[in-house]
Design an enzyme around this catalytic site. Structure first.
Site, PDB file in Angstrom:
ATOM      1  NE  ARG A 174      42.941  43.615  39.936  1.00  0.00           N
ATOM      2  CZ  ARG A 174      42.999  44.800  40.545  1.00  0.00           C
ATOM      3  NH1 ARG A 174      43.650  45.796  39.975  1.00  0.00           N
ATOM      4  NH2 ARG A 174      42.382  45.006  41.682  1.00  0.00           N
ATOM      5  CG  ASN A 216      35.840  39.083  41.066  1.00  0.00           C
ATOM      6  OD1 ASN A 216      35.660  38.534  42.148  1.00  0.00           O
ATOM      7  ND2 ASN A 216      36.990  39.638  40.733  1.00  0.00           N
ATOM      8  CE  LYS A 297      36.345  36.716  44.925  1.00  0.00           C
ATOM      9  NZ  LYS A 297      37.091  37.846  44.311  1.00  0.00           N
ATOM     10  CD  GLU A 301      38.183  40.149  46.903  1.00  0.00           C
ATOM     11  OE1 GLU A 301      39.331  40.553  47.137  1.00  0.00           O
ATOM     12  OE2 GLU A 301      37.816  39.776  45.765  1.00  0.00           O
ATOM     13  NE  ARG A 335      39.846  32.536  42.717  1.00  0.00           N
ATOM     14  CZ  ARG A 335      40.161  33.806  42.910  1.00  0.00           C
ATOM     15  NH1 ARG A 335      39.337  34.594  43.562  1.00  0.00           N
ATOM     16  NH2 ARG A 335      41.306  34.279  42.454  1.00  0.00           N
ATOM     17  NE  ARG A 352      43.216  39.122  52.157  1.00  0.00           N
ATOM     18  CZ  ARG A 352      43.273  39.908  51.084  1.00  0.00           C
ATOM     19  NH1 ARG A 352      43.225  41.217  51.226  1.00  0.00           N
ATOM     20  NH2 ARG A 352      43.360  39.398  49.878  1.00  0.00           N
ATOM     21  CG  ASP A 381      45.118  38.952  46.212  1.00  0.00           C
ATOM     22  OD1 ASP A 381      45.136  38.041  45.380  1.00  0.00           O
ATOM     23  OD2 ASP A 381      44.469  40.007  46.058  1.00  0.00           O
ATOM     24  CD  GLU A 409      45.385  41.240  41.273  1.00  0.00           C
ATOM     25  OE1 GLU A 409      44.672  41.867  42.074  1.00  0.00           O
ATOM     26  OE2 GLU A 409      45.262  40.009  41.074  1.00  0.00           O
ATOM     27  CD1 TRP A 559      40.509  47.243  51.641  1.00  0.00           C
ATOM     28  CD2 TRP A 559      39.997  45.280  50.716  1.00  0.00           C
ATOM     29  NE1 TRP A 559      39.480  47.461  50.763  1.00  0.00           N
ATOM     30  CE2 TRP A 559      39.139  46.282  50.176  1.00  0.00           C
ATOM     31  CE3 TRP A 559      39.845  43.960  50.284  1.00  0.00           C
ATOM     32  CZ2 TRP A 559      38.147  45.993  49.242  1.00  0.00           C
ATOM     33  CZ3 TRP A 559      38.857  43.684  49.336  1.00  0.00           C
ATOM     34  CH2 TRP A 559      38.022  44.681  48.824  1.00  0.00           C
TER      35      TRP A 559
END
EC number: 3.2.1.139
Length: 842
Positions: A174, A216, A297, A301, A335, A352, A381, A409, A559
């Site tokens: 991103r 990530n 994190k 995901e 997070r 979610r 998000d 993003e 998602w």
């Protein structure tokens, strides 16, 4: 000769590339500078080159010289000159000049600024605070403000961090402004000049911590961050930032003990795992003695975490907290972005948005005191509009930080002007009414006042890159600046912030400041209108690059960013009585408001309720007609941006002026792509026409597939709504130049011609447009060289673009021809041509 030198200097000063951001220290107009009262010497009460006070002295010297032309000497000791700028901590000033009387209370990184009398005093509660005070003083001077002031300024919260999503190979997840300024080919770069420049920008708005690598981290496990060479390199980054008071922090791969440490497990209760993290943390502190801490994190995901080993999230966070504890005040930013992205949409109760509270509420009070739960501002998000995360109302015994995103993003990826503070303020100014008491997120919760928690604050993703604009778009820097200002004081006014930023960045001309301010304040509502409104989310491609339109991508996957749109209804039912129960995660007064359609604000209607397209809003419009109208209104707003920016020509240096002009014009075309795609998608789904007859009815448009084609062929586009008429044309082969020809059946007159095409990755096709055989212009499919968004190799809403040819005399019956020459994998694709009367928006 002197005259020539002066003009040469002015010319150089006028050419700017954005590298200094708002710290240009441009010279004031002579009549304004004449009012400046500049003391005779700078006294910076620390002569260590790594000290923020030493840095403050040099920055004051540089700034005052640039702003006023006055060259001052810097001393580290008092000189007896009462006309001096003294900068230091309370202790150092008291030691050098005696006790400071009647000083307001300073806390954290606060500072006291006093410009009364013949000199100036800048006193920090910490050395970092003194540097912040110096920047505040320079900001006043740069805006021509020579007022006598005497006040203290304290930050709202101690944590004011930036998060970079840089990978060790030099890429940035991103990131829209070039590769990393920190990493390349698996290691820290050798030249850290840009790192120091970045730290300067961070410090100037009070940001005191930087997470340097991608959150990530598990996805980059093949390049171990924590080997000895990289730890030494990270030490060099910390050294480069230390004079600016910016402390380094790291994102950790929870599974590093197993992936990189040779262990069989990463279980946080395993003694070998505990030893691994204790040893690595100690090694880090040997290289980075002021390490700010870790960002983690976990179990999100598909990344590993403590839940992988049947431990709690608190167990995982506390593992790192205990490793940090012996070394000082390092923090674990843990997070809260934990959710299951394999949900089944068929289950009406799945949501979610419920995840953060479901995963964390029952752990409140179980986190160590150096753990901070980092919570995204909304439950999903970084969407164009969300309600505040209810987790802020459910962690009463835990430290919390809000996570914002300067990186756009989901919000135009720095190709679209979107000034974000008005969005952020909808969250920061929100009163959650916890336990029936006033609980404003910015004023009460993040300050720690409401629940007596002292270690709270802010984090924001700011993915700067090697582009000299830092973020790719000069105007996007207002979001960077504003983040720091709001983290320091969340009560600040977003209009005042952008005016101040525009003044510092582009100069004192009132027309420049007002134009940039007005466009900025209009930009987020416009973007919301032409992307996703009524709380439906941004409607971008969530399974792809998060850039162009793809409303169908929201549904039919795990998602959880669902719209639940079908032929008759749309929206998520998040009520307690009939839906997912999300509204019940808020305190009772807030929950009651969102339970009913009648009391839910229209701008969040589809977030909380599943309704027919014919549902009437408080405005009286139906949901579907509001969609149509808002998308047209939003796109129309940004059509005015290029002309308004053009009125500033000559008032802004050519380089920055032209670069902004290019992106604003690109935005006008992409906003129309968004408008048409979303409107066509929901018209097709609902079968309800636009009551103004606009959607699908383009009077001034010539579809490329209906032109006379030679060397071109018609092709279908996926998703269908990202092509006008559902089709486009591409060359028949990558060696064949194609032509598309049409005889124009419009009244004779002067027109603006817009050509919509697709700029895909894999080549740089060339185009030429001709009228009656005479060339009007040429262009190239090279936006990947000019823009920073995540590009696509397919014809879709990410690659759709428009080029303009303005003020063209067109005779009825004239022949328009477009020639497209393919290159590599780019087959010179075309969508349509618009022949627009002057002043008409397509």
């Amino acid at each position: 000769m002197l005259t020539l030198l002066v003009f040469a200097f002015l010319g150089l000063a006028f050419a700017e590339n954005g590298i200094d951001g708002w710290l240009r220290y441009a010279s004031l107009p002579r009549d304004v500078a004449a009012g400046a009262r500049i003391p005779g010497v700078i006294i910076a009460l620390n002569d260590s080159v790594v000290s923020p006070i030493f840095t403050a002295g040099r920055e004051l010297q540089k700034g005052i010289a640039g702003i006023t032309g006055v060259q001052l000497k810097v001393s580290s000791t008092t000189t007896g000159n009462t006309s001096s700028i003294t900068v230091g901590t309370l202790d150092s000033v008291a030691s050098a000049a005696g006790q400071v009387a009647n000083l307001p209370e300073l806390t954290g990184d606060g500072f006291y600024l006093d410009t009364t009398g013949s000199g100036a005093r800048i006193i920090g509660h910490t050395e970092r605070g003194a540097l912040y005070g110096a920047f505040e003083y320079l900001s006043m001077l740069a805006q021509g403000n020579f007022s006598e002031v005497s006040y203290a300024s304290n930050p709202s919260a101690p944590i004011r961090w930036a998060n970079q999503w840089d990978n060790l190979d030099g890429s940035i997840e991103r990131g829209y402004a070039g590769p990393s300024i920190f990493f390349k080919n698996g290691a820290v770069v050798s030249d850290l000049t840009r790192v120091s420049q970045y730290a300067r920008l961070l410090a100037s708005v009070g940001i005191n911590g930087l997470v340097v690598n991608n959150v990530n981290a598990a996805l980059a496990a093949n390049i171990p961050l924590l080997n000895s060479a990289n730890i030494a390199g990270l030490g060099r980054i910390a050294d480069a930032m230390r004079p600016w008071g910016v402390r380094l922090a790291l994102s950790l791969n929870f599974d590093a003990p197993r992936n990189n440490g040779g262990l069989a497990t990463s279980d946080p209760f395993d003694s070998a795992v505990i030893k691994f993290w204790d040893d690595k943390t100690a090694e880090l502190y040997r290289s980075i003695p002021d390490l700010a801490g870790f960002l983690v994190k976990a179990n999100s995901e598909d990344q590993p975490g403590p839940l992988t080993y049947n431990r709690t999230l608190a167990d995982g966070a506390n593992l790192f907290a205990k490793a940090l504890k012996p070394h000082g005040d390092g923090l674990v930013m843990f997070r809260a972005f934990v959710y299951d992205h394999h949900l089944t949409e068929d289950n009406w109760k799945n949501d979610r948005a419920n995840a953060a509270v479901d995963f964390f509420k029952h752990l409140d009070g179980q986190f160590d005191d150096n753990v901070v739960i980092q919570i995204k501002y909304g439950p999903i998000d970084f969407q164009v509009r969300e309600p505040p995360s209810p987790l802020f109302a459910n962690l009463l015994q835990s430290n919390v930080a809000i996570e914002l995103q300067v990186t756009q993003e989901y919000l135009g990826q720095q190709n679209h002007l979107v000034y974000l503070p008005p969005l952020w303020k909808t969250i920061l100014d929100y009163d959650l009414k916890v336990e029936g008491q006033s609980s404003v997120i910015g004023r009460d919760i993040l300050t720690g006042h409401r629940f007596n928690r002292s270690t709270n604050g802010y984090a924001s993703v700011i993915n700067v890159g090697t582009n000299t604009t830092w973020l790719g778009h000069h105007l996007a820097m207002s979001n960077f600046y504003a983040y720091g200002r709001l983290a320091w004081d969340p009560l600040r006014d977003e209009t005042q912030i952008v005016e101040e930023w525009a003044h510092l960045t582009f100069g004192s001309d009132r027309k420049v400041i007002d134009t940039i301010t007005d466009m900025s304040l209009e930009s987020w509502p416009a973007y919301e209108n032409y992307t996703g409104n009524l709380g439906i989310q941004t409607l971008t491609d969530i399974t792809g690059p998060h850039y162009g339109p793809n409303p169908a991508s929201q549904d039919g996957n795990g998602w959880g960013q669902w719209t639940r749109a079908d032929a008759t209804t749309i929206g998520m039912d998040r009520t307690v009585w009939n839906g997912t129960g999300f509204s019940g995660q808020y305190p009772p007064e807030i929950a009651a408001k969102y339970e009913k359609i009648e009391t839910t604000p229209d701008d969040l209607l589809l977030w909380f309720h599943h309704v027919p397209y014919t549902q009437r809003l408080k405005s009286g419009k139906t949901v579907i007609q509001h969609f149509y109208d808002a998308h047209y209104a939003g796109a129309e707003t940004v059509q005015s941006f290029p002309e308004r920016w053009a009125s500033l020509k000559g008032l802004i240096d050519d380089e920055r002026f032209n670069e902004v002009a290019f992106r604003l014009e690109y935005q006008t075309g992409h906003a129309i792509v968004w408008r048409d795609a979303i409107n066509e998608f929901y018209r097709n789904m609902s079968s309800i026409p636009d009551d103004q007859g606009r959607v699908g009815n383009h009077t001034w448009r010539i579809e490329a597939e209906k032109m006379t084609l030679s060397g071109y062929q018609a092709v279908s586009v996926t998703p269908f709504e990202t092509a006008s008429g559902r089709k486009a044309i591409t060359t028949s082969s990558n060696q064949t130049t194609g032509t598309a020809t049409a005889t124009l059946d419009f009244p004779s007159g002067v027109y603006n011609i817009g050509v919509n095409y697709y700029d895909v990755m894999g080549g740089r096709a060339k185009y030429e447009i001709l009228l009656n055989g005479q060339t009007l212009g040429k262009w190239e499919g090279n936006l990947e060289d000019k823009l920073g968004n995540t590009f696509s190799s397919q014809l879709n809403g990410h690659s759709a673009a428009r080029v303009y040819f303005k003020g063209v005399n067109v005779e009825k019956g004239a022949v328009l021809t477009i020639r497209g020459t393919p290159d590599g994998g780019e087959p010179a694709p075309l969508d349509y041509v618009s022949i627009l009367p002057i002043g008409r928006v397509d």
